[in-house]
Structures are given as structure tokens and as C-alpha cells.
Design a protein around this motif. Sequence first.
Motif, mmCIF file in Angstrom:
data_model
loop_
_atom_site.group_PDB
_atom_site.id
_atom_site.type_symbol
_atom_site.label_atom_id
_atom_site.label_comp_id
_atom_site.label_asym_id
_atom_site.label_seq_id
_atom_site.Cartn_x
_atom_site.Cartn_y
_atom_site.Cartn_z
ATOM 1 N N GLU A 163 -13.666 -11.783 9.634
ATOM 2 C CA GLU A 163 -15.046 -11.461 10.963
ATOM 3 C C GLU A 163 -16.461 -11.794 11.139
ATOM 4 O OE1 GLU A 163 -12.396 -9.584 13.479
ATOM 5 O OE2 GLU A 163 -11.289 -8.753 12.066
ATOM 6 N N PHE A 190 0.776 -1.186 -0.045
ATOM 7 C CA PHE A 190 0.101 0.134 0.162
ATOM 8 C C PHE A 190 0.760 1.149 -0.243
ATOM 9 C CE2 PHE A 190 -2.931 -3.233 2.663
ATOM 10 C CZ PHE A 190 -3.831 -2.992 1.448
ATOM 11 N N HIS A 226 -2.018 -11.999 13.596
ATOM 12 C CA HIS A 226 -2.334 -11.319 14.845
ATOM 13 C C HIS A 226 -2.658 -10.182 14.132
ATOM 14 C CE1 HIS A 226 1.021 -12.564 17.608
ATOM 15 N NE2 HIS A 226 1.339 -13.543 16.798
ATOM 16 N N SER A 227 -3.280 -8.770 14.412
ATOM 17 C CA SER A 227 -3.561 -7.890 14.280
ATOM 18 C C SER A 227 -2.739 -7.043 13.311
ATOM 19 C CB SER A 227 -4.187 -6.804 15.824
ATOM 20 O OG SER A 227 -4.749 -5.881 14.612
ATOM 21 N N GLY A 228 -3.490 -6.995 12.060
ATOM 22 C CA GLY A 228 -2.447 -5.803 11.296
ATOM 23 C C GLY A 228 -2.528 -6.909 9.834
ATOM 24 N N CYS A 229 -1.831 -7.819 10.352
ATOM 25 C CA CYS A 229 -0.849 -8.795 9.337
ATOM 26 C C CYS A 229 -1.763 -8.898 8.328
ATOM 27 C CB CYS A 229 -0.104 -10.467 10.118
ATOM 28 S SG CYS A 229 -2.155 -11.291 9.328
ATOM 29 N N GLY A 230 -2.805 -9.087 7.760
ATOM 30 C CA GLY A 230 -2.731 -8.660 6.405
ATOM 31 C C GLY A 230 -3.881 -9.833 5.673
ATOM 32 N N LYS A 231 -4.256 -10.346 6.982
ATOM 33 C CA LYS A 231 -5.893 -11.197 6.676
ATOM 34 C C LYS A 231 -6.921 -10.474 5.568
ATOM 35 C CE LYS A 231 -6.755 -11.696 11.148
ATOM 36 N NZ LYS A 231 -5.708 -11.073 11.833
ATOM 37 N N SER A 232 -7.308 -9.705 5.897
ATOM 38 C CA SER A 232 -8.173 -8.616 5.443
ATOM 39 C C SER A 232 -7.748 -7.912 4.083
ATOM 40 C CB SER A 232 -8.964 -7.375 5.747
ATOM 41 O OG SER A 232 -9.443 -8.072 6.858
ATOM 42 N N THR A 233 -6.508 -8.041 4.889
ATOM 43 C CA THR A 233 -5.908 -7.174 2.838
ATOM 44 C C THR A 233 -6.072 -9.027 1.471
ATOM 45 O OG1 THR A 233 -4.552 -5.783 3.629
ATOM 46 C CG2 THR A 233 -4.558 -6.477 1.402
ATOM 47 N N ARG A 236 3.383 -8.813 9.768
ATOM 48 C CA ARG A 236 3.772 -8.266 8.792
ATOM 49 C C ARG A 236 5.042 -7.789 8.575
ATOM 50 N NH1 ARG A 236 3.790 -3.210 7.616
ATOM 51 N NH2 ARG A 236 2.683 -2.347 9.698
ATOM 52 N N VAL A 238 3.602 0.058 2.709
ATOM 53 C CA VAL A 238 3.480 -0.723 3.387
ATOM 54 C C VAL A 238 3.415 -1.628 2.646
ATOM 55 C CG1 VAL A 238 1.771 -1.696 5.376
ATOM 56 C CG2 VAL A 238 2.336 0.942 5.402
ATOM 57 N N ALA A 284 1.877 -5.008 2.594
ATOM 58 C CA ALA A 284 0.780 -5.650 3.903
ATOM 59 C C ALA A 284 1.312 -7.536 3.880
ATOM 60 C CB ALA A 284 -0.350 -5.812 3.202
ATOM 61 N N HIS A 299 -10.791 -13.229 13.997
ATOM 62 C CA HIS A 299 -8.983 -13.920 15.335
ATOM 63 C C HIS A 299 -8.996 -15.429 16.462
ATOM 64 C CE1 HIS A 299 -9.399 -8.971 14.078
ATOM 65 N NE2 HIS A 299 -7.871 -9.546 14.558
HETATM 66 N N1 LIG Z 1 -5.980 0.309 1.965
HETATM 67 C C1 LIG Z 1 -5.043 0.873 3.004
HETATM 68 N N2 LIG Z 1 -3.991 1.545 2.902
HETATM 69 C C2 LIG Z 1 -3.255 1.977 3.762
HETATM 70 N N3 LIG Z 1 -2.206 0.655 4.301
HETATM 71 C C3 LIG Z 1 -3.533 -0.471 4.583
HETATM 72 C C4 LIG Z 1 -4.826 -0.140 3.562
HETATM 73 N N4 LIG Z 1 -4.947 -1.663 4.035
HETATM 74 C C5 LIG Z 1 -4.592 -2.115 4.945
HETATM 75 N N5 LIG Z 1 -3.804 -1.488 5.162
HETATM 76 C C6 LIG Z 1 -2.781 -2.074 5.882
HETATM 77 O O1 LIG Z 1 -1.835 -3.088 5.606
HETATM 78 C C7 LIG Z 1 -1.543 -4.207 7.010
HETATM 79 C C8 LIG Z 1 -2.605 -5.435 6.774
HETATM 80 O O2 LIG Z 1 -4.286 -5.305 6.844
HETATM 81 P P1 LIG Z 1 -5.611 -5.759 7.168
HETATM 82 O O3 LIG Z 1 -6.595 -4.955 7.746
HETATM 83 O O4 LIG Z 1 -4.901 -6.517 6.191
HETATM 84 O O5 LIG Z 1 -4.639 -6.692 8.888
HETATM 85 P P2 LIG Z 1 -5.513 -7.754 9.293
HETATM 86 O O6 LIG Z 1 -4.629 -9.122 9.906
HETATM 87 O O7 LIG Z 1 -6.957 -8.438 8.347
HETATM 88 O O8 LIG Z 1 -5.668 -7.419 10.712
HETATM 89 P P3 LIG Z 1 -6.906 -7.287 11.925
HETATM 90 O O9 LIG Z 1 -6.956 -8.622 12.013
HETATM 91 O O10 LIG Z 1 -6.533 -5.906 13.244
HETATM 92 O O11 LIG Z 1 -8.241 -6.665 11.766
HETATM 93 C C9 LIG Z 1 -2.055 -3.125 7.549
HETATM 94 O O12 LIG Z 1 -0.449 -2.794 8.800
HETATM 95 C C10 LIG Z 1 -3.114 -1.856 7.757
HETATM 96 O O13 LIG Z 1 -2.614 -0.825 7.763
#
Ligand SMILES: Nc1ncnc2c1ncn2[C@@H]1O[C@H](COP(=O)(O)OP(=O)(O)OP(=O)(O)O)[C@@H](O)[C@H]1O
Length: 280
Positions: free
Chosen positions: A189, A39, A67-74, A240, A46, A48, A222
Motif C-alpha cells: 500500500e 499467528f 478485504h481488510s485483514g484478509c492477509g495481503k500484507s502477511t 480469512r 489466527v 491468516a 485497497h
Molecule cells: N504479527 C501478527 N500477529 C498476530 N496476528 C497477525 C499479525 N499480523 C497479522 N495478523 C493477523 O492476520 C490477519 C491478516 O492480516 P494482514 O495485515 O495480512 O491483512 P491485510 O489484508 O494486509 O489487511 P489490511 O488490508 O487491513 O491492511 C489479520 O487477522 C491480522 O490481525
Amino acid sequence: MMATIAASGATRSGDAHSGDVRLSQARNAIEIDNVAVTFGGSSRAVRAIDNVSLTVREGEFVSLIGHSGCGKSTLLRTIADIIAPTEGKVAIFGGTPAAARASRTFSMVFQQSVLMPWAKVIDNVRLPFEVGGANPKAGNFMDPHEALKLVELEGFEDALPSELSGGMRQRVSIARALVTRPKVLLMDEPFGALDELVRDTLNVELLRIWKQSGMTIVFVTHSLHEAVFLSQRVVVMSRRPSRIGGILEIDLPEERDLALKDAPELGHHVARLRDMLGAG
Ligand SMILES: Nc1ncnc2c1ncn2[C@@H]1O[C@H](COP(=O)(O)OP(=O)(O)OP(=O)(O)O)[C@@H](O)[C@H]1O
């Protein structure tokens, strides 16, 4: 290095798409090939996810944890054609995510039930026919009333979202996702905002729907207990920039009821996942 634990050789019955599906003979539903997502621009980039490869078989139930923020949603959004991979590629039944989106091959359910507050439950479920370009007469789609019955909301057709509990609203979202009879259901989630008892009930309902429909489900959570209870495989993502740290095969009985949530076998799998997360 990827840790793959204990092959389960799981089979499923009650498949509505193609009869009984033996996973070992199933087609590949989703192929993720060396995908990376970065991103932002060069100074604020970043990374991801990095170098993620994963194949999900047709009819499989796979969860993603990490872990939170590791990129699952991405990763899930990359499958859903919401985010384009920076590197690598994703295929859904051999085609692009954009083609799969156009043909309604997948539906997505988010943590918050995104419902139109002014519209009745039945109209919320019909939404893909109204604005999504899905023609109820053209495809093999589900009657919205039938979709509501599947999620046990019969009798609430004329209610407004504000008249429903959080769990009922999420059931409406699931009914809306099911109404196009997707082959793949992507869930980010979906029960994360609900209390544990409601989550338990919806977990059991989701397993019933999965079995009846023969859908492929990719589920972000989670909750390690939820991941083990629902899944045939749990994918553990590392910190990440996230890669796949390991995959745990869940060799629990195919018939799963709530008693299993407290069973030691489930606890052993949860403990194993905790170790794998610690190692990531
Ligand atoms: N649209 C975006 N623009 C910039 N950075 C992004 C964007 N979407 C996600 N990120 C970054 O990418 C990384 C992964 O985010 P993501 O939401 O995929 O994590 P996650 O594992 O689903 O988190 P959580 O468990 O907390 O929901 C994070 O550092 C987040 O800040």
C-alpha cells in the motif's frame, strides 16, 4: 475454485535487466507453494492465509487485493522473509527468501515512508549502503543521485524529510528501495496514505520506472482502480483464512496514461474485480 480471466499475452519493452522480456518466456521470479501462515499459540491461533499458491514471472506487475485483514500484507511479508510460513514454501528466483534478502534481490516499500527524520534526503537514500551491508562498490548498485532523479527529486538532496510533502517522502522511500537495483520490488500500500491526485502521479511514475528497470513488482492495494491501472494481473484474495479467490488478467494497452483511469475499459475490469471480491 480459482477463476482465471482472459489471457492477455502481454509483452513489455525497455527492459534494463535482460532486454525485451516476453512474459511467456520469462523465468519464475516468485513461486509460492501451498503457503499457510498461522499467528499465535494454540488457544489464540489466527490462520491468516491458507493453501496459497502463486507464481509471478520475471518482469511482471502483479497486485494483491482483498478485504481488510484478509492477509495481503502477511503474504507479502512471507515473500520478504519477514514472516516464515507455517506450511509450504516461497522461492525467489529458485532460492530462499533469506538468500534473496542477503543478495539484495528484492526491496520493500511500506505505506508509511520510514525515513530518518534527522538525515538529509540523500543520506536516507544511501541508507542500504550504510546499515544494510550493501557495498556500493561491490554490486551493480545505483548512484543515490541517479535514484533521486528517477523519482523526480533532483535538487532535494540536502532537504530534510520534514521539509517534504507526503508524496515526496514516499518518493524518497522508493528511491531508497531502487538504489540496490532490486530485481523484485514488494510494495505494501505504498500510496495508500496519499491523496488521489498525488497517487495518480505516482502511479504513472511507478509504471515508467517499472518499464525502464524490468523489475518484477508485487503491489498490495485497497484501490481497485489503482490495481487495474498498474497491473498485468490482479490476484483477489478471499476472506480469512485467505486463499486465492481468483486472478484477473488485465488486458489493457501496455502504454497507460492517466486518461485510462476514466476509461470504460478500466471500469469494466474494476466491476469484474468487485464481483470477484463479493464472491470471496
Ligand atoms: N504479527 C501478527 N500477529 C498476530 N496476528 C497477525 C499479525 N499480523 C497479522 N495478523 C493477523 O492476520 C490477519 C491478516 O492480516 P494482514 O495485515 O495480512 O491483512 P491485510 O489484508 O494486509 O489487511 P489490511 O488490508 O487491513 O491492511 C489479520 O487477522 C491480522 O490481525
